[in-house]
Scaffold this motif. Structure first.
Motif, PDB file in Angstrom:
ATOM      1  N   GLY A  23       0.764  -1.239  -0.144  1.00  0.00           N
ATOM      2  CA  GLY A  23       0.048   0.172  -0.141  1.00  0.00           C
ATOM      3  C   GLY A  23       0.757   1.443   0.054  1.00  0.00           C
ATOM      4  N   SER A  24       1.585   1.490   1.140  1.00  0.00           N
ATOM      5  CA  SER A  24       2.574   2.562   1.345  1.00  0.00           C
ATOM      6  C   SER A  24       3.686   2.130   1.900  1.00  0.00           C
ATOM      7  N   THR A  25       4.878   2.324   1.267  1.00  0.00           N
ATOM      8  CA  THR A  25       6.308   1.990   2.349  1.00  0.00           C
ATOM      9  C   THR A  25       6.396   2.955   3.403  1.00  0.00           C
ATOM     10  N   ASN A  26       5.858   4.223   3.327  1.00  0.00           N
ATOM     11  CA  ASN A  26       5.764   4.898   4.569  1.00  0.00           C
ATOM     12  C   ASN A  26       4.981   4.387   5.596  1.00  0.00           C
ATOM     13  N   GLU A  47       5.786  -1.225  -6.934  1.00  0.00           N
ATOM     14  CA  GLU A  47       4.183  -1.242  -7.062  1.00  0.00           C
ATOM     15  C   GLU A  47       3.488  -0.767  -5.641  1.00  0.00           C
ATOM     16  N   GLN A  48       3.093   0.508  -5.626  1.00  0.00           N
ATOM     17  CA  GLN A  48       2.629   0.884  -4.303  1.00  0.00           C
ATOM     18  C   GLN A  48       1.114   1.238  -4.593  1.00  0.00           C
ATOM     19  N   THR A  49       0.311   0.869  -3.826  1.00  0.00           N
ATOM     20  CA  THR A  49      -1.208   1.033  -4.359  1.00  0.00           C
ATOM     21  C   THR A  49      -2.019   2.251  -3.483  1.00  0.00           C
ATOM     22  N   GLY A  51      -0.183   4.829  -2.014  1.00  0.00           N
ATOM     23  CA  GLY A  51       0.669   6.167  -1.583  1.00  0.00           C
ATOM     24  C   GLY A  51       0.062   7.320  -1.228  1.00  0.00           C
ATOM     25  N   ARG A  52       1.240   7.969  -0.121  1.00  0.00           N
ATOM     26  CA  ARG A  52       0.747   9.087   0.463  1.00  0.00           C
ATOM     27  C   ARG A  52       1.586  10.196   0.166  1.00  0.00           C
ATOM     28  N   GLY A  53       1.249  11.289  -0.300  1.00  0.00           N
ATOM     29  CA  GLY A  53       2.009  12.531  -0.630  1.00  0.00           C
ATOM     30  C   GLY A  53       1.766  13.664   0.446  1.00  0.00           C
ATOM     31  N   ARG A  54       2.286  14.699   0.284  1.00  0.00           N
ATOM     32  CA  ARG A  54       2.377  15.729   1.406  1.00  0.00           C
ATOM     33  C   ARG A  54       1.099  16.250   1.293  1.00  0.00           C
ATOM     34  N   ARG A  55       0.448  17.359   2.173  1.00  0.00           N
ATOM     35  CA  ARG A  55      -0.666  17.939   2.039  1.00  0.00           C
ATOM     36  C   ARG A  55      -1.824  16.936   1.736  1.00  0.00           C
ATOM     37  N   LYS A 127       9.644  19.996 -14.117  1.00  0.00           N
ATOM     38  CA  LYS A 127       8.719  19.179 -13.859  1.00  0.00           C
ATOM     39  C   LYS A 127       9.063  18.189 -12.739  1.00  0.00           C
ATOM     40  N   LYS A 128       7.881  18.014 -12.020  1.00  0.00           N
ATOM     41  CA  LYS A 128       8.178  17.214 -10.863  1.00  0.00           C
ATOM     42  C   LYS A 128       8.606  15.642 -11.253  1.00  0.00           C
ATOM     43  N   LEU A 129       9.604  15.186 -10.857  1.00  0.00           N
ATOM     44  CA  LEU A 129      10.069  13.905 -11.021  1.00  0.00           C
ATOM     45  C   LEU A 129       9.975  13.219  -9.830  1.00  0.00           C
TER      46      LEU A 129
HETATM   47  O1  LIG Z   1       5.463  15.258  -3.121  1.00  0.00           O
HETATM   48  C1  LIG Z   1       4.903  14.499  -2.216  1.00  0.00           C
HETATM   49  O2  LIG Z   1       3.717  14.855  -2.083  1.00  0.00           O
HETATM   50  C2  LIG Z   1       5.615  13.359  -1.505  1.00  0.00           C
HETATM   51  C3  LIG Z   1       5.415  12.019  -1.943  1.00  0.00           C
HETATM   52  C4  LIG Z   1       6.044  11.095  -1.202  1.00  0.00           C
HETATM   53  C5  LIG Z   1       5.981   9.759  -1.743  1.00  0.00           C
HETATM   54  C6  LIG Z   1       6.698   8.561  -1.230  1.00  0.00           C
HETATM   55  S1  LIG Z   1       6.587   7.294  -2.259  1.00  0.00           S
HETATM   56  C7  LIG Z   1       7.507   6.320  -1.066  1.00  0.00           C
HETATM   57  C8  LIG Z   1       6.764   6.786   0.270  1.00  0.00           C
HETATM   58  N1  LIG Z   1       5.637   6.011   0.458  1.00  0.00           N
HETATM   59  C9  LIG Z   1       4.412   6.769   0.748  1.00  0.00           C
HETATM   60  O3  LIG Z   1       3.502   6.234   0.756  1.00  0.00           O
HETATM   61  N2  LIG Z   1       4.929   8.146   0.344  1.00  0.00           N
HETATM   62  C10 LIG Z   1       6.336   8.190  -0.074  1.00  0.00           C
END
Ligand SMILES: O=C(O)CCCC[C@@H]1SC[C@@H]2NC(=O)N[C@@H]21
Length: 268
Positions: A23-26, A47-49, A51-55, A127-129
């Motif tokens: 699901g998320s490595t974090n 393969e992350q299903t 994933g959590r980003g900021r905000r 661009k965001k990589l």
């Molecule tokens: O720019 C962002 O919003 C931060 C993104 C962070 C994504 C990474 S992918 C590995 C790790 N696992 C997550 O669920 N989030 C971070």
């Protein structure tokens, strides 16, 4: 996923949990810390299903992209831990330069050019990589710090606030596995320089030398307000310093940076 690196291939006592799919490595890293894991250990998948980003944003990563989170329990204050993201940006940029060597020779002037965007992104051609998401939680014997790094290796999401790009679209044909190998080496170097925050002055200098938009117009959306001005520097706590039209130098601890002409808050 064939992450071929075994624990012995990682430097300096780091261990590796290579996951076929997660699901998320974090989340994996934080849950491991709650269960007693102290690190340093990488949780890695292509393969992350979920994933959590900021905000509170989702991080969309189709199969083939790299999701990697490194967990370490440290004896540092949360504000100091927050500056580790700058070391992570530098490590990722160094890894990208290494894996792009072949493409750079082939593409010449059209080779990918990487830059660091405050607070923790890596850009290619504006661009965001790469996105970097930090999480921290107090545990019995310190602070569990998780640095999560997501790289668009084979594909980039569409419709994001900052346009995104993938390594494949830039002409860099590598696997998530190869990138992780370079990243885990570079991490040891920049984590070492950061040195639990003691080396942040050096990290700050290295980061500023690679910063996108330094000295240029920026608009920073903090969620409720937009601050406009010139991106002056980052201070010794990692805050972005904006010089306003009135000549004030305003420190910003969190927000989303847009370069150039001002965009509406709704578009953030
Ligand atoms: O720019 C962002 O919003 C931060 C993104 C962070 C994504 C990474 S992918 C590995 C790790 N696992 C997550 O669920 N989030 C971070």
């Amino acid at each position: 996923m064939a992450f071929t690196l075994g624990p012995r291939a990682l430097s300096a006592g780091y261990r590796l949990a290579a996951l076929e799919r997660t699901g998320s490595t974090n989340t994996d890293a934080i849950e491991a810390a709650r269960a007693g894991e102290r690190g340093p250990i990488w949780f890695v998948t292509s393969e992350q299903t979920a994933g959590r980003g900021r905000r509170q944003r989702p991080w969309i990563a189709p199969r083939g992209n790299l999701a990697a989170s490194v967990l370490e329990v440290m004896d540092v204050a949360p504000a100091v831990a927050a500056t580790i993201g700058f070391a992570a940006g530098l490590a990722e940029e160094a890894a990208l330069e290494k894996v792009s060597l072949e493409a750079a020779l082939r593409l010449g002037p059209d080779r990918p050019r990487y830059a660091l965007k405050w607070p923790n992104d890596v850009l290619a051609g504006g661009k965001k990589l790469v996105g970097i998401g930090l999480e921290a939680e107090a545990v019995d014997d310190g602070l569990a710090v998780v640095v999560g790094i997501g790289t668009n290796v084979v594909a980039a999401p569409e419709g994001t606030p900052t346009p995104a790009v993938s390594l494949a679209a830039l002409g860099v044909q590598i696997s998530a596995d190869e990138l992780f190998s370079a990243l885990s080496d570079a991490w040891v170097e920049f984590r070492g320089i950061w040195d639990n925050g003691n080396g942040f002055a050096e990290i700050r200098k290295l980061w500023l030398a690679r910063a996108a938009g330094l000295g240029e117009r920026v608009a920073i959306h903090t969620g409720t307000t937009t601050l406009e001005g010139i991106f002056d520097t980052i201070d010794d706590t990692g805050c972005l310093i904006v010089r306003t039209a009135e000549g004030r130098r305003v420190p910003v601890a969190a927000g989303e940076v847009f370069f150039g002409p001002v965009r509406s808050v709704g578009a953030a």
